[in-house]
Design an enzyme around this catalytic site. Structure first.
Site, mmCIF file in Angstrom:
data_model
loop_
_atom_site.group_PDB
_atom_site.id
_atom_site.type_symbol
_atom_site.label_atom_id
_atom_site.label_comp_id
_atom_site.label_asym_id
_atom_site.label_seq_id
_atom_site.Cartn_x
_atom_site.Cartn_y
_atom_site.Cartn_z
ATOM 1 N N LYS A 185 0.875 -1.012 -0.016
ATOM 2 C CA LYS A 185 -0.240 0.087 0.001
ATOM 3 C C LYS A 185 0.880 1.152 0.173
ATOM 4 O O LYS A 185 0.334 2.233 0.586
ATOM 5 C CB LYS A 185 -0.914 0.118 1.124
ATOM 6 C CG LYS A 185 -1.665 -1.375 1.277
ATOM 7 C CD LYS A 185 -2.374 -1.564 0.010
ATOM 8 C CE LYS A 185 -3.548 -0.864 -0.681
ATOM 9 N NZ LYS A 185 -4.215 -1.514 -1.728
ATOM 10 N N HIS A 195 7.616 -6.814 -2.478
ATOM 11 C CA HIS A 195 7.243 -6.491 -1.043
ATOM 12 C C HIS A 195 8.366 -7.026 -0.188
ATOM 13 O O HIS A 195 8.321 -6.871 1.132
ATOM 14 C CB HIS A 195 6.033 -6.881 -0.706
ATOM 15 C CG HIS A 195 4.715 -6.047 -1.159
ATOM 16 N ND1 HIS A 195 4.953 -4.829 -1.806
ATOM 17 C CD2 HIS A 195 3.676 -6.584 -1.667
ATOM 18 C CE1 HIS A 195 3.570 -4.467 -2.392
ATOM 19 N NE2 HIS A 195 3.086 -5.519 -2.374
ATOM 20 N N SER A 222 -4.781 2.711 4.255
ATOM 21 C CA SER A 222 -5.026 2.287 2.860
ATOM 22 C C SER A 222 -5.220 0.791 3.260
ATOM 23 O O SER A 222 -6.101 0.108 2.531
ATOM 24 C CB SER A 222 -4.059 2.593 1.853
ATOM 25 O OG SER A 222 -4.168 1.942 0.604
#
Length: 287
Positions: A44, A99, A129
């Site tokens: 995010k 990530h 988010s």
């Protein structure tokens, strides 16, 4: 005890919908090329944005890929199951996103000349988010109340663990001129300048006209309207946009509409404590 929606990988929670032991092993053994470009983010933090920007920067502004190829295929995740299926379709220079923290990157990455663009975002906005994403993504645990989710986030009981650990791993990465740090906030404030920074870092030498063209087609409004980018093609049983759109606001500072004073104090206190003694400064005030 964690739910069946997750697997643990080196202490990190990862969704079983997108990851498997096989895909993570594939990522560890992935043969990184010197010309590869990795956009690295904590979840995010602007991953989808980079999936839009990178192909256009690398191909001189040709809009074909963002209108004909889904974002997770044009710039795939290193650790996702799907990479093994599409890797042969990627052309050099390959753009990938991940990530993963620095220490879990493939061995071949460390021996290569591959470049990294690390996108940082204010963790308070990441929190908000992520909360909405957990509501609409069926493959993630229900976030509970916002107050409960604040604790989950701070304790790292969310996919890819603690934000502080992720940032520290990449801030301490010994990559010299192979890494560019950029913030979500500066991209929101002045996208053309951010694209110029990325272009220069990747030695693409794009003209101002091309920079402006890329910025126009990578605006939040353009991405939200692009079915190849907005995840609207994902079946509702996986991502329910009625609960929250995937591309929700695309702004900086939305945390001010969600964090109460007590939550803010708790959040800032924990983050500051975990970053105490670090030799890098954050590009925004957490207070």
């Amino acid at each position: 005890m964690y739910s069946s929606k997750y697997i643990q990988y080196h202490g990190l929670l990862l969704s079983t919908a997108a990851h498997s032991q096989e895909s993570l092993e594939y990522a560890q053994n992935f043969p990184v090329q010197d010309t590869d470009v990795f956009a690295v983010t904590y979840p995010k933090s602007g991953t989808v944005w980079m999936q839009e920007i990178l192909p256009l920067v690398l191909n001189g502004g040709d809009l074909t890929p963002i209108h004909t190829i889904r974002n997770h295929d044009r710039v795939p995740w290193l650790e996702f199951k799907r990479l093994a299926e599409i890797v042969d379709k990627l052309t050099s220079p390959r753009a990938l996103v991940t990530h993963l923290p620095y220490n879990l990157m493939p061995l071949s990455f460390h021996a290569s000349k591959a470049k990294v663009i690390y996108v940082m975002r204010n963790p308070k906005d990441i929190l908000v988010s992520s909360y909405y994403f957990h509501q609409m993504a069926a493959f993630l645990d229900n976030p509970g109340t916002f107050d409960e989710f604040v604790d989950k986030f701070l304790e790292g009981r969310v996919p890819f663990g603690k934000w502080t650990e992720h940032v520290k791993s990449w801030k301490h990465a010994e990559l010299a001129d192979r890494i560019l740090f950029i913030t979500y906030e500066e991209m929101v404030q002045d996208l053309p300048t951010s694209i110029r920074r990325i272009s220069d870092f990747l030695c693409c030498n794009l003209s101002e006209d091309v920079i402006q063209k890329i910025a126009e087609h990578c605006s939040f409004q353009s991405m939200k309207a692009n079915t190849m980018s907005n995840f609207s093609l994902v079946p509702k049983e996986y991502m329910d946009s009625d609960k929250s759109p995937f591309l929700r606001k695309g702004i900086a500072g939305d945390w001010k509409n969600h964090l109460g004073l007590e939550q803010l104090v708790r959040f800032v206190s924990v983050i500051n404590e975990e970053l105490k003694g670090e030799n890098f400064s954050l590009p925004w005030s957490l207070d």
